[in-house]
Design a protein around this motif. Sequence first.
Motif, PDB file in Angstrom:
ATOM      1  N   ALA A 206       0.790  -1.121   0.182  1.00  0.00           N
ATOM      2  CA  ALA A 206       0.251  -0.066   0.056  1.00  0.00           C
ATOM      3  C   ALA A 206       0.811   1.235   0.064  1.00  0.00           C
ATOM      4  CB  ALA A 206      -0.921  -0.057   1.160  1.00  0.00           C
ATOM      5  N   TYR A 207       2.062   1.189   0.843  1.00  0.00           N
ATOM      6  CA  TYR A 207       3.032   2.371   1.018  1.00  0.00           C
ATOM      7  C   TYR A 207       3.455   2.536  -0.541  1.00  0.00           C
ATOM      8  CZ  TYR A 207       5.594   5.155   4.111  1.00  0.00           C
ATOM      9  OH  TYR A 207       6.349   6.118   4.795  1.00  0.00           O
ATOM     10  N   ASP A 208       3.914   1.371  -1.099  1.00  0.00           N
ATOM     11  CA  ASP A 208       4.515   1.577  -2.139  1.00  0.00           C
ATOM     12  C   ASP A 208       3.577   2.228  -3.514  1.00  0.00           C
ATOM     13  OD1 ASP A 208       6.888   0.552  -4.216  1.00  0.00           O
ATOM     14  OD2 ASP A 208       5.200  -0.484  -5.237  1.00  0.00           O
ATOM     15  N   LEU A 209       2.107   1.970  -3.078  1.00  0.00           N
ATOM     16  CA  LEU A 209       1.416   2.287  -4.165  1.00  0.00           C
ATOM     17  C   LEU A 209       0.679   3.820  -3.791  1.00  0.00           C
ATOM     18  CD1 LEU A 209      -0.424  -0.841  -4.817  1.00  0.00           C
ATOM     19  CD2 LEU A 209       0.711   0.443  -6.539  1.00  0.00           C
ATOM     20  N   TYR A 210       1.707   4.728  -3.293  1.00  0.00           N
ATOM     21  CA  TYR A 210       1.138   6.077  -3.123  1.00  0.00           C
ATOM     22  C   TYR A 210       0.308   6.365  -1.902  1.00  0.00           C
ATOM     23  CZ  TYR A 210       3.213   5.549  -7.759  1.00  0.00           C
ATOM     24  OH  TYR A 210       4.076   5.234  -8.672  1.00  0.00           O
ATOM     25  N   ALA A 211      -0.034   5.329  -1.013  1.00  0.00           N
ATOM     26  CA  ALA A 211      -0.750   5.510   0.079  1.00  0.00           C
ATOM     27  C   ALA A 211       0.099   6.536   1.121  1.00  0.00           C
ATOM     28  CB  ALA A 211      -1.257   4.131   0.655  1.00  0.00           C
ATOM     29  N   THR A 212      -0.521   7.183   1.778  1.00  0.00           N
ATOM     30  CA  THR A 212       0.002   7.985   2.753  1.00  0.00           C
ATOM     31  C   THR A 212      -0.080   7.128   3.977  1.00  0.00           C
ATOM     32  OG1 THR A 212      -1.960   9.008   3.498  1.00  0.00           O
ATOM     33  CG2 THR A 212      -0.492  10.351   1.735  1.00  0.00           C
ATOM     34  N   PRO A 213       0.778   7.390   5.283  1.00  0.00           N
ATOM     35  CA  PRO A 213       0.439   6.453   6.372  1.00  0.00           C
ATOM     36  C   PRO A 213      -0.976   6.334   6.839  1.00  0.00           C
ATOM     37  CG  PRO A 213       2.549   7.569   6.355  1.00  0.00           C
ATOM     38  CD  PRO A 213       1.779   8.040   5.415  1.00  0.00           C
ATOM     39  N   ARG A 215      -3.818   6.672   5.040  1.00  0.00           N
ATOM     40  CA  ARG A 215      -4.549   5.853   4.281  1.00  0.00           C
ATOM     41  C   ARG A 215      -4.070   4.490   4.172  1.00  0.00           C
ATOM     42  NH1 ARG A 215      -7.039   8.411  -1.331  1.00  0.00           N
ATOM     43  NH2 ARG A 215      -8.683   7.165  -0.422  1.00  0.00           N
ATOM     44  N   GLU A 219      -7.198   1.937   4.794  1.00  0.00           N
ATOM     45  CA  GLU A 219      -7.407   1.169   3.639  1.00  0.00           C
ATOM     46  C   GLU A 219      -7.176  -0.439   3.895  1.00  0.00           C
ATOM     47  OE1 GLU A 219      -8.684   2.104   0.364  1.00  0.00           O
ATOM     48  OE2 GLU A 219      -9.092   4.366   1.129  1.00  0.00           O
TER      49      GLU A 219
ATOM     50  N   PHE B  54      11.767   0.916   0.748  1.00  0.00           N
ATOM     51  CA  PHE B  54      11.615   0.408   2.139  1.00  0.00           C
ATOM     52  C   PHE B  54      12.742   0.274   3.330  1.00  0.00           C
ATOM     53  CE2 PHE B  54       8.653  -1.930  -0.883  1.00  0.00           C
ATOM     54  CZ  PHE B  54       7.527  -1.202  -0.563  1.00  0.00           C
ATOM     55  N   PRO B  74       8.509   5.639   0.358  1.00  0.00           N
ATOM     56  CA  PRO B  74       8.258   4.839  -0.977  1.00  0.00           C
ATOM     57  C   PRO B  74       6.846   5.433  -1.628  1.00  0.00           C
ATOM     58  CG  PRO B  74       8.125   3.354   1.008  1.00  0.00           C
ATOM     59  CD  PRO B  74       8.503   4.662   1.523  1.00  0.00           C
ATOM     60  N   ASN B  75       5.978   6.042  -1.066  1.00  0.00           N
ATOM     61  CA  ASN B  75       4.934   6.773  -1.435  1.00  0.00           C
ATOM     62  C   ASN B  75       5.195   7.677  -2.087  1.00  0.00           C
ATOM     63  OD1 ASN B  75       5.267   7.876   0.814  1.00  0.00           O
ATOM     64  ND2 ASN B  75       3.146   8.344   1.215  1.00  0.00           N
ATOM     65  N   ASN B  80       7.055   1.515  -8.389  1.00  0.00           N
ATOM     66  CA  ASN B  80       6.227   0.379  -7.867  1.00  0.00           C
ATOM     67  C   ASN B  80       6.986  -0.898  -7.831  1.00  0.00           C
ATOM     68  OD1 ASN B  80       3.349   2.223  -9.191  1.00  0.00           O
ATOM     69  ND2 ASN B  80       4.329   2.248  -7.296  1.00  0.00           N
ATOM     70  N   PHE B  89      -4.032  -6.958  -1.504  1.00  0.00           N
ATOM     71  CA  PHE B  89      -5.302  -6.722  -0.406  1.00  0.00           C
ATOM     72  C   PHE B  89      -6.274  -7.660  -0.345  1.00  0.00           C
ATOM     73  CE2 PHE B  89      -3.464  -2.480  -2.259  1.00  0.00           C
ATOM     74  CZ  PHE B  89      -2.404  -2.373  -1.435  1.00  0.00           C
ATOM     75  N   PHE B 100      -5.963   0.618  -6.948  1.00  0.00           N
ATOM     76  CA  PHE B 100      -5.546   1.187  -5.619  1.00  0.00           C
ATOM     77  C   PHE B 100      -4.574   2.355  -5.732  1.00  0.00           C
ATOM     78  CE2 PHE B 100      -3.144   1.544  -1.678  1.00  0.00           C
ATOM     79  CZ  PHE B 100      -3.913   1.373  -0.829  1.00  0.00           C
ATOM     80  N   MET B 104      -5.202   6.316  -4.611  1.00  0.00           N
ATOM     81  CA  MET B 104      -4.267   6.915  -3.588  1.00  0.00           C
ATOM     82  C   MET B 104      -3.736   8.230  -4.252  1.00  0.00           C
ATOM     83  SD  MET B 104      -4.454   5.275  -1.092  1.00  0.00           S
ATOM     84  CE  MET B 104      -5.961   4.513  -1.400  1.00  0.00           C
TER      85      MET B 104
END
Lengths: 306, 364
Positions: A206-213, A215, A219, B54, B74-75, B80, B89, B100, B104
């Motif tokens: 999730a973090y890798d796919l641009y989610a902020t902490p 989210r 999510e 990471f 990473p975000n 990716n 997920f 996803f 985001m």
Amino acid sequence: MPELIPAPEPKREKFPKSRLLLLPAVLVIGFFLVLPLVIIITYSFLVPATFGGVVWQFSTEAYTQFLFERDIFDETLAFNAAYLQIFLRSVMLAVSATVVSLIIGFPTAYFIATRPDRQKNLLIFLITLPFWTNLLIRTFCVLLILRDDGLVNSIAIGLGLYSTPVTYLYNDFAMGAGLVYSYLPFMILPLYANLERMDRRVVEAAYDLYATPRRVFTEVILPHARPGIVAGSLLVFIPSLGTFLVPDMLGGGGKLLIGNLIQLQFGSSRNWPFGAALAVILLAAILVVLMLAARRSRVPDTAERR
Amino acid sequence: MTIELKSISKIFAGGSAHPVLDDINLTINDNEFFTLLGPSGCGKTTLLRLIAGFEHPTSGTIELFGERVEGTPPNARPVNTVFQHYALFPHQTVAQNVGFGLRMLRRPAPEIEPEIERMLRLVRLEGLAHRYPHQLSGGQQQRVALARALAARPRVLLLDEPLSALDSKLRDEMRVELKLLQRNTGITFIFVTHDQGEALSMSDRIAVLSEGRIQQVGTPDDIYERPRSRFVAQFVGETNVFEGKLIRLPGKQPEFKTSSGALLPLGDTPADDDNPALAFVRPEKLRLGNPDDLASDPQARLRGVVTNKLYLGTDTVYYVDLEGGETLRARIQNASAIDNRFDVGAAVRVRAEEGAFRTVGRST
């Protein structure tokens, strides 16, 4: 045409012996769950005897008493919200205790779940440690900590935060604190069990796919933790709703909760049917909450299986 | 260039003092299929995680498209990842998983929907948009992970052993698909694997890692044909290895004298490398023949006896004990019936094309 040989009837016993194996379980459930429940429900429909116990005579008086007051002279009924208020206050307190436990318990459980294995076991052991002491003694300790010359006041005065002791005891705050302190492990343990199983790489994904902490939390972590949140909340809410020790000791006995009220009916008030009726009402309320919770936690589950 | 790693080192806190990565310098180009190859524990996954964000390097710098990114989470990196075990997920449908990244990034819904469809078409999962990950097979989950990572249009795609959990047939199919996907999207792929077959078949360039250090960087052909260290020669492909020393006589091709005394004809050997660590030859570069037929052939001076034989269908692998005592493997393609003719116990001469025997230097 060859004669058809009828297939031999399979022997079918009316009552297969294997069912006898269920007997121990049935007896245990019958004796310890069903029978007490039947007694409580039965007593709630009887008339109180003068010195405790019951008179075997059907009456709905106990339930009427919960909402109405009977005039001693003309026997008319007048609405009386006193008991209902006690009931609602109990619910409010139990809800607050549950919410606070969740707010404290979730980060704790997450922290423990993300430690290395050896630390995990130690921390979980520490969480369960208070259970080794009697609830009464633990509650008394809260009293020692919160009283006017207790730990909290001494430290705060020592640090110069204020000069005269603040009264923490004998109010809703003290009761809430006592409930949270007593039942917090019940929140942490199921949450820990749930979060410990969570795949940490999903969080990374999730973090890798641009989610902020934030989210990542809403999510990914929250949907995963939902069954643990429901289980932990129930385990805190239910005993909090029925508590009588905490209001007795930390509430100063001035404000009754439903648990005290029930205890009183079987003690000094000697009104067993009313006590039984209150217990039935409490049970019904808890059942409603359980059913709602079951439906809540089932939604994503059935969706997954579709 | 896409990625520039300069003297990257990584030491894990609480771990041993031995660095996981030791002075890594690497440049990865635009639109390149770049593979990090190495045995487990060589640091290749750690290197990938450093690029993803990471992990953070203990020292050294990482540049993505000319910008330093060591402190960037990473975000906030246009990179990716396809995770080894997919890390889909579990509470989201295939479509939600794929969308996803775009969600985001707060793309409007009407923009996301067609993009999800496009991605699912790309990985050929159109019909499964509303399934949940646990209802999919391993291969399908793999494709969802790929679509999810590609949907947000990264400039670099990191793939952490994405094929390791698939069965061998599916793995072969996915090799072709990944290679095509890379070529069609024009995205830089950084692929981590311990499987030298995957590395050789898909990559434009390969970096071979061992014990936290880069052993060699080059095209698959470079790595396989011209390994520069003992490790690379032995890790990539099958190899016959000989200990011994170089003999260089004026006016003659250099030779390698093995410890048992056999003389191996060498092709062109770097003039400065007079003290090689070993000589090696790939089994498929050897031919076997009757001792009498090849008696006069200068390329067939090694003699031996067949001691074992593995019939593989396409090829037969012969184990030949040389006169000096070394055992040699020769892989002979069964192009016609006569190729599979030597039995255990047969005396043979081993013939190698010129340049088949090569040396590897001591320095890496």
